[in-house]
Design a protein around this motif. Sequence first.
Motif, PDB file in Angstrom:
ATOM      1  N   ILE A 130       0.834  -1.208   0.000  1.00  7.24           N
ATOM      2  CA  ILE A 130       0.000   0.000   0.000  1.00  7.24           C
ATOM      3  C   ILE A 130       0.867   1.256   0.000  1.00  7.24           C
ATOM      4  CG2 ILE A 130      -1.649   1.345   1.348  1.00  7.24           C
ATOM      5  CD1 ILE A 130      -2.849  -1.337   2.269  1.00  7.24           C
ATOM      6  N   LEU A 131       1.898   1.254   0.837  1.00  3.35           N
ATOM      7  CA  LEU A 131       2.798   2.413   0.898  1.00  3.35           C
ATOM      8  C   LEU A 131       3.510   2.629  -0.436  1.00  3.35           C
ATOM      9  CD1 LEU A 131       4.387   1.995   4.452  1.00  3.35           C
ATOM     10  CD2 LEU A 131       2.742   3.739   3.703  1.00  3.35           C
ATOM     11  N   ALA A 132       3.952   1.538  -1.050  1.00  2.00           N
ATOM     12  CA  ALA A 132       4.631   1.644  -2.343  1.00  2.00           C
ATOM     13  C   ALA A 132       3.686   2.195  -3.404  1.00  2.00           C
ATOM     14  CB  ALA A 132       5.166   0.276  -2.755  1.00  2.00           C
ATOM     15  N   ALA A 133       2.437   1.712  -3.378  1.00  7.04           N
ATOM     16  CA  ALA A 133       1.448   2.197  -4.340  1.00  7.04           C
ATOM     17  C   ALA A 133       1.145   3.675  -4.117  1.00  7.04           C
ATOM     18  CB  ALA A 133       0.175   1.368  -4.238  1.00  7.04           C
ATOM     19  N   LEU A 134       1.093   4.071  -2.830  1.00 10.05           N
ATOM     20  CA  LEU A 134       0.832   5.461  -2.493  1.00 10.05           C
ATOM     21  C   LEU A 134       1.949   6.374  -2.993  1.00 10.05           C
ATOM     22  CD1 LEU A 134      -0.922   7.566  -1.077  1.00 10.05           C
ATOM     23  CD2 LEU A 134       0.278   7.034   1.051  1.00 10.05           C
ATOM     24  N   VAL A 135       3.191   5.948  -2.760  1.00 15.08           N
ATOM     25  CA  VAL A 135       4.340   6.724  -3.224  1.00 15.08           C
ATOM     26  C   VAL A 135       4.325   6.837  -4.751  1.00 15.08           C
ATOM     27  CG1 VAL A 135       6.855   6.745  -3.420  1.00 15.08           C
ATOM     28  CG2 VAL A 135       5.776   6.179  -1.225  1.00 15.08           C
ATOM     29  N   ALA A 136       4.013   5.740  -5.418  1.00 16.96           N
ATOM     30  CA  ALA A 136       3.959   5.751  -6.882  1.00 16.96           C
ATOM     31  C   ALA A 136       2.858   6.684  -7.379  1.00 16.96           C
ATOM     32  CB  ALA A 136       3.736   4.334  -7.404  1.00 16.96           C
ATOM     33  N   SER A 137       1.718   6.663  -6.696  1.00 15.71           N
ATOM     34  CA  SER A 137       0.600   7.539  -7.087  1.00 15.71           C
ATOM     35  C   SER A 137       0.973   9.009  -6.938  1.00 15.71           C
ATOM     36  CB  SER A 137      -0.635   7.223  -6.241  1.00 15.71           C
ATOM     37  OG  SER A 137      -1.039   5.889  -6.434  1.00 15.71           O
ATOM     38  N   ILE A 138       1.626   9.309  -5.820  1.00 13.42           N
ATOM     39  CA  ILE A 138       2.055  10.692  -5.586  1.00 13.42           C
ATOM     40  C   ILE A 138       3.034  11.141  -6.667  1.00 13.42           C
ATOM     41  CG2 ILE A 138       3.338  12.196  -4.022  1.00 13.42           C
ATOM     42  CD1 ILE A 138       2.153  10.594  -1.691  1.00 13.42           C
ATOM     43  N   ALA A 139       3.944  10.237  -7.036  1.00 10.54           N
ATOM     44  CA  ALA A 139       4.930  10.568  -8.071  1.00 10.54           C
ATOM     45  C   ALA A 139       4.248  10.813  -9.416  1.00 10.54           C
ATOM     46  CB  ALA A 139       5.956   9.441  -8.189  1.00 10.54           C
ATOM     47  N   VAL A 140       3.281   9.969  -9.746  1.00 12.49           N
ATOM     48  CA  VAL A 140       2.545  10.132 -11.003  1.00 12.49           C
ATOM     49  C   VAL A 140       1.746  11.430 -10.995  1.00 12.49           C
ATOM     50  CG1 VAL A 140       0.685   9.200 -12.432  1.00 12.49           C
ATOM     51  CG2 VAL A 140       2.425   7.669 -11.500  1.00 12.49           C
ATOM     52  N   ALA A 195       2.364  14.149  -9.258  1.00 14.18           N
ATOM     53  CA  ALA A 195       3.296  15.282  -9.379  1.00 14.18           C
ATOM     54  C   ALA A 195       3.763  15.451 -10.820  1.00 14.18           C
ATOM     55  CB  ALA A 195       4.500  15.058  -8.455  1.00 14.18           C
ATOM     56  N   ALA A 196       4.015  14.337 -11.484  1.00 12.46           N
ATOM     57  CA  ALA A 196       4.440  14.388 -12.890  1.00 12.46           C
ATOM     58  C   ALA A 196       3.340  14.970 -13.765  1.00 12.46           C
ATOM     59  CB  ALA A 196       4.836  13.004 -13.375  1.00 12.46           C
ATOM     60  N   MET A 197       2.086  14.615 -13.494  1.00  9.68           N
ATOM     61  CA  MET A 197       0.963  15.131 -14.275  1.00  9.68           C
ATOM     62  C   MET A 197       0.783  16.625 -14.054  1.00  9.68           C
ATOM     63  SD  MET A 197      -1.828  12.043 -13.836  1.00  9.68           S
ATOM     64  CE  MET A 197      -3.069  12.951 -14.785  1.00  9.68           C
ATOM     65  N   ILE A 198       0.940  17.060 -12.795  1.00  7.76           N
ATOM     66  CA  ILE A 198       0.849  18.497 -12.493  1.00  7.76           C
ATOM     67  C   ILE A 198       1.921  19.270 -13.249  1.00  7.76           C
ATOM     68  CG2 ILE A 198       1.141  20.239 -10.697  1.00  7.76           C
ATOM     69  CD1 ILE A 198      -1.539  18.904 -10.569  1.00  7.76           C
ATOM     70  N   GLN A 199       3.148  18.734 -13.244  1.00  9.54           N
ATOM     71  CA  GLN A 199       4.248  19.386 -13.938  1.00  9.54           C
ATOM     72  C   GLN A 199       3.992  19.443 -15.433  1.00  9.54           C
ATOM     73  OE1 GLN A 199       6.704  20.886 -12.390  1.00  9.54           O
ATOM     74  NE2 GLN A 199       7.576  21.593 -14.317  1.00  9.54           N
TER      75      GLN A 199
END
Length: 221
Positions: A21-31, A33-37
């Motif tokens: 779950i934590l790994a998925a959460l970190v990956a989601s946050i990264a994605v 952030a990338a979409m916002i950028q």
Amino acid sequence: MREKKTRERRWNPSRLRVGSILAALVASIAVFAAMIQLERSILTKYEKGAIYTAVKGIPKGQMITEENYQQYFREQQLDLSCIPQTALSSPEQIAGLTATFDIEPGVLLTSGMFQELDAVLAGMEKPVVAGFKADDIYQVAGGVLRAGDRVNIYSVKEGETVLVWAEVFVQQVFDASGTAIANGDTITAAQRINVYLDETEVPEFYAELAGGSLRVVKLLK
């Protein structure tokens, strides 16, 4: 028995689920952030800016003022990437400009298409507008002169022709009745002409004019 409990601690499914779950959460946050950028990059790329375009044809020599600029200029919003650095985009940039050539409708307007009145008057200590009337239009290039034209003025005496004033700027022209002629008018003959001169040149100009010796030649470039 102890060995069995130790193995159970090592293999704990709940811990594995938390880690996933934590790994998925970190990956989601990264994605995210990338979409916002990416969104910011796209919005910056297509950011809008103001520029003026020609509402209708602007004749060469047409003086642009605060009173008439809306007849010729229209503001449009375009992508910043499409707007040149020399674009005209505010009323403060416009007053006192003169078109240096005929400008077609719809053209994006830039400073290079115009010249400033200050540039025309540069070098004159005290610029003034001097006017004269031609009884014979062939004395003034057949009446084709319009505001913004450059002319050479010659003096003809005793069969000798002498250039007296070079590259004089025509301020405005009028027909025989004194009605101003628009730059877009290609039919009406100009018989009254206003030009910019230095104040010190005026006495000689009118003395030559009174003698009927002046001839005006229009410069094509």
